[in-house]
Scaffold this active site. Structure first.
Site: not given
Ligand code: GAR
Length: 189
Positions: A12, A14, A90, A93, A109
């Site tokens: 986390g 970011n 990770m 979807l 990414h």
């Protein structure tokens, strides 16, 4: 206020960079929820500390990807977000999920896309003798790591770099470009 839901699976950092830039007034938005597919993700602690509602939805309890994504979509819908931010989420979807939230999902990414889609990006950049590496913020489309780029950050690959040292350098640029990319999207919305 522009509402953001963050999805993550791990550290986390970011998320933290985004929280910090919201606090500084550099992103005109509010994070209304953080959702993790792993109960041990440190990103949940970061959300808690910042007073952001945080939810665990473990994929291991679902029979297939579609079932997990349907539950995830239901939770997200309850927060009525303007943007879904993948920050180290990770999981791939399903097409149905991506289509439901078309143009509303962004991802970071760790490569200069279209180079190195998928995993082990730092290792591949070193093995190929690349002089530059970096990160890309992009819109999410059904095809993995292929949507329109919003911002890229470039870092040098240095002599003697290991996967870890290069990952660290990429992380630093991620923490700069992800908040900037989010504010850019907000400005265009
Ligand atoms: C980041 O480096 C991000 O680019 C990567 O996961 C890391 C999460 O770090 N994402 C992907 O690989 C997505 N395919 P963080 O949890 O500290 O923000």
């Amino acid at each position: 206020m522009f509402k953001i839901v963050v999805l993550l699976s791990g550290e986390g950092s970011n998320l933290q960079a985004i929280i910090n830039q919201i606090d500084l007034g550099n992103i005109e938005a509010e994070i209304v929820a953080v959702i993790s597919n792993r109960a041990d993700a440190n990103g949940l602690n970061r959300a808690e500390k910042a007073g952001i509602p945080n939810i665990v939805l473990e994929h291991i309890h679902f029979s297939d990807r579609e079932a997990f994504d349907q539950s995830l979509a239901q939770i997200i819908d309850s927060y009525e977000p303007d943007l879904i931010v993948l920050a180290g989420f990770m999981r791939i979807l399903s097409d149905g999920f991506v289509e439901k939230f078309q143009n509303k999902i962004i991802n970071i990414h760790p490569s200069l896309l279209p180079k190195y889609k998928g995993l082990h990006t730092h290792k591949r950049a070193i093995e190929n003798g690349d002089e530059e590496h970096g990160a890309t913020v992009h819109f999410v489309v059904p095809t993995l790591d292929s949507g329109e780029a919003i911002l890229q950050g470039v870092v040098p690959v240095k002599k003697g770099d290991t996967e870890e040292s290069l990952a660290q350098r990429v992380h630093e640029i991620e923490h700069i470009i992800y908040p900037q990319a989010i504010q850019k999207v907000i400005g265009q919305t």
